[in-house]
Design a protein around this motif. Structure first.
Motif, PDB file in Angstrom:
ATOM      1  N   VAL A   1       0.535  -0.944   0.195  1.00 50.68           N
ATOM      2  CA  VAL A   1      -0.022  -0.007   0.081  1.00 50.68           C
ATOM      3  C   VAL A   1       0.472   1.097  -0.055  1.00 50.68           C
ATOM      4  N   LEU A   2       1.166   2.764  -0.878  1.00 52.33           N
ATOM      5  CA  LEU A   2       1.150   3.475  -1.019  1.00 52.33           C
ATOM      6  C   LEU A   2       0.344   4.070  -0.314  1.00 52.33           C
ATOM      7  N   HIS A   3       1.111   5.259   0.451  1.00 56.14           N
ATOM      8  CA  HIS A   3       0.588   6.117   1.727  1.00 56.14           C
ATOM      9  C   HIS A   3       2.040   7.214   1.488  1.00 56.14           C
ATOM     10  N   GLY A   4       2.601   7.906   1.161  1.00 55.37           N
ATOM     11  CA  GLY A   4       3.074   8.813   0.644  1.00 55.37           C
ATOM     12  C   GLY A   4       3.962   9.101  -0.010  1.00 55.37           C
ATOM     13  N   TYR A   5       4.224  10.637  -0.369  1.00 56.24           N
ATOM     14  CA  TYR A   5       5.074  10.649  -1.617  1.00 56.24           C
ATOM     15  C   TYR A   5       6.341  11.884  -1.279  1.00 56.24           C
ATOM     16  N   ASP A   6       8.110  11.925  -1.541  1.00 50.45           N
ATOM     17  CA  ASP A   6       8.440  12.901  -0.852  1.00 50.45           C
ATOM     18  C   ASP A   6       9.306  12.995  -2.630  1.00 50.45           C
ATOM     19  N   PRO A   7       8.373  14.456  -2.533  1.00 44.79           N
ATOM     20  CA  PRO A   7       9.256  14.826  -4.231  1.00 44.79           C
ATOM     21  C   PRO A   7      10.780  15.212  -4.689  1.00 44.79           C
ATOM     22  N   SER A   8      11.455  16.061  -2.958  1.00 39.82           N
ATOM     23  CA  SER A   8      12.730  16.136  -2.706  1.00 39.82           C
ATOM     24  C   SER A   8      13.950  15.145  -2.879  1.00 39.82           C
ATOM     25  N   THR A   9      13.425  13.805  -3.040  1.00 41.41           N
ATOM     26  CA  THR A   9      13.713  12.932  -3.164  1.00 41.41           C
ATOM     27  C   THR A   9      12.827  11.579  -3.879  1.00 41.41           C
ATOM     28  N   THR A  10      12.108  12.101  -4.317  1.00 45.82           N
ATOM     29  CA  THR A  10      11.496  11.115  -6.015  1.00 45.82           C
ATOM     30  C   THR A  10      11.496   9.746  -4.905  1.00 45.82           C
ATOM     31  N   SER A  11      11.102   9.434  -3.548  1.00 46.01           N
ATOM     32  CA  SER A  11      10.349   8.423  -3.982  1.00 46.01           C
ATOM     33  C   SER A  11       8.774   8.049  -2.517  1.00 46.01           C
ATOM     34  N   VAL A  12       8.595   6.929  -2.694  1.00 42.56           N
ATOM     35  CA  VAL A  12       6.959   6.653  -2.048  1.00 42.56           C
ATOM     36  C   VAL A  12       7.628   6.026  -1.083  1.00 42.56           C
ATOM     37  N   LEU A  13       6.388   6.631  -0.226  1.00 44.57           N
ATOM     38  CA  LEU A  13       6.222   5.343   1.396  1.00 44.57           C
ATOM     39  C   LEU A  13       5.506   4.610   1.037  1.00 44.57           C
ATOM     40  N   ILE A  14       6.260   3.219   1.482  1.00 42.30           N
ATOM     41  CA  ILE A  14       5.069   1.913   0.988  1.00 42.30           C
ATOM     42  C   ILE A  14       5.393   1.241   2.495  1.00 42.30           C
ATOM     43  N   ALA A  15       4.131   0.628   2.991  1.00 39.99           N
ATOM     44  CA  ALA A  15       3.483   0.211   3.675  1.00 39.99           C
ATOM     45  C   ALA A  15       3.807  -1.501   3.583  1.00 39.99           C
ATOM     46  N   ASP A  16       4.381  -2.595   3.956  1.00 43.54           N
ATOM     47  CA  ASP A  16       4.407  -3.765   2.728  1.00 43.54           C
ATOM     48  C   ASP A  16       4.198  -4.260   4.117  1.00 43.54           C
ATOM     49  N   PRO A  17       2.971  -5.287   4.113  1.00 44.54           N
ATOM     50  CA  PRO A  17       3.222  -6.293   4.919  1.00 44.54           C
ATOM     51  C   PRO A  17       3.649  -7.377   5.221  1.00 44.54           C
ATOM     52  N   LEU A  18       5.109  -7.676   4.022  1.00 43.62           N
ATOM     53  CA  LEU A  18       5.780  -8.855   4.738  1.00 43.62           C
ATOM     54  C   LEU A  18       7.011  -8.104   5.470  1.00 43.62           C
ATOM     55  N   HIS A  19       7.223  -9.010   6.369  1.00 43.40           N
ATOM     56  CA  HIS A  19       8.095  -8.252   7.622  1.00 43.40           C
ATOM     57  C   HIS A  19       8.782  -9.523   8.308  1.00 43.40           C
ATOM     58  N   PRO A  20      10.279 -10.027   7.936  1.00 44.75           N
ATOM     59  CA  PRO A  20      11.063  -9.045   7.569  1.00 44.75           C
ATOM     60  C   PRO A  20      10.764  -9.033   6.162  1.00 44.75           C
ATOM     61  N   ASN A  21      11.142  -7.859   5.689  1.00 48.32           N
ATOM     62  CA  ASN A  21      11.417  -7.462   4.245  1.00 48.32           C
ATOM     63  C   ASN A  21      13.242  -7.672   3.415  1.00 48.32           C
ATOM     64  N   PRO A  22      13.000  -7.709   2.292  1.00 47.71           N
ATOM     65  CA  PRO A  22      14.703  -7.259   1.911  1.00 47.71           C
ATOM     66  C   PRO A  22      14.801  -5.909   1.893  1.00 47.71           C
TER      67      PRO A  22
END
Length: 254
Positions: free
Chosen positions: A195-216
């Motif tokens: 699930v995407l829940h945010g965006y940071d234009p200064s770094t062109t990165s997307v904030l991700i909520a990932d159900p897999l834990h631990p994840n790579p």
């Protein structure tokens, strides 16, 4: 300006329950708690394990949400079924096309018949419940505009590309359980939901909520990833019939 939604996600309880876990997180975001175990049972799984995004969408529609899916799956949808703005020509036309496609391809040996059948049945139900399908460019504007409106984005994508890990082969552990084994030679690409829940234009990165834990990607369920890596992973989800993004909103809110 950084956009971030207050969204939490549980850890998926099994290797193949990422879809329902993401859906539960979206329901929680909108203030409607649904027990994850009950949701997993209600949605069910494909015989090969896991689920398709459209199965999640049908559950949301049945619970009174509006659902819009943007697809990039050219294995299943033809670009000519959409107009110049990316809208499907009509609900009736899309239904007719899907039925005709199933009739035409149901005997082809080079087609995954089980997945084609499951997807066709589910999308016909999706359309009958009022779901909407679009096909439009996957870019920064599409993602940012959605998040700015306060809407999280559920994504079906390639875990293999997102994580940059080895492909996987499925091995039976016992009569009722299978396990994914990393194998760069014999393995196949694997799909995943986040699930995407945010965006940071200064770094062109997307904030991700990932159900897999631990994840790579990070020691927690939530992390940032480059937009280019995310969009590539979504488009490469076509290999596993994913390749889509989906918005789920209460009908009374939008």
């Amino acid at each position: 300006m950084k956009h971030s939604l207050e969204l939490e996600i549980q850890t998926q309880p099994t290797n193949t329950s990422c879809g329902p876990t993401c859906l539960a997180a979206v329901y929680d975001y909108w203030g409607s708690h649904v027990d994850l175990r009950e949701l997993i049972t209600a949605i069910g799984e494909l015989e090969s394990g896991g689920t398709l995004a459209v199965h999640l969408a049908c559950d949301a529609l049945a619970r009174g949400y509006d659902v819009e899916m943007v697809t990039y799956n050219l294995q299943f949808f033809d670009p000519t079924w959409f107009d110049a703005d990316g809208e499907m020509l009509s609900r009736d036309v899309m239904t007719e096309k899907l039925q005709a496609q199933w009739t035409a391809k149901r005997t082809r040996r080079d087609v995954d018949q089980l997945r084609l059948f499951n997807a066709t049945e589910a999308y016909l139900q999706f359309l009958s419940l009022g779901g909407r399908i679009r096909m439009q460019p996957l870019d920064e504007k599409l993602i940012v505009d959605t998040l700015v409106r306060g809407i999280p984005i559920l994504c079906g994508l390639s875990a293999t590309y997102l994580y940059h890990e080895r492909r996987e082969r499925i091995e039976a552990v016992d009569a009722s359980r299978v396990e994914a084994i990393p194998d760069d030679i014999h393995g196949d690409p694997s799909g995943h939901f986040v699930v995407l829940h945010g965006y940071d234009p200064s770094t062109t990165s997307v904030l991700i909520a990932d159900p897999l834990h631990p994840n790579p990607m990070a020691p927690t369920n939530k992390y940032a990833a480059p937009l280019s890596r995310l969009t590539s992973a979504i488009l490469l989800g076509i290999v596993t019939y994913d390749a889509n993004i989906m918005t789920i909103v209460p009908r009374s809110d939008f």
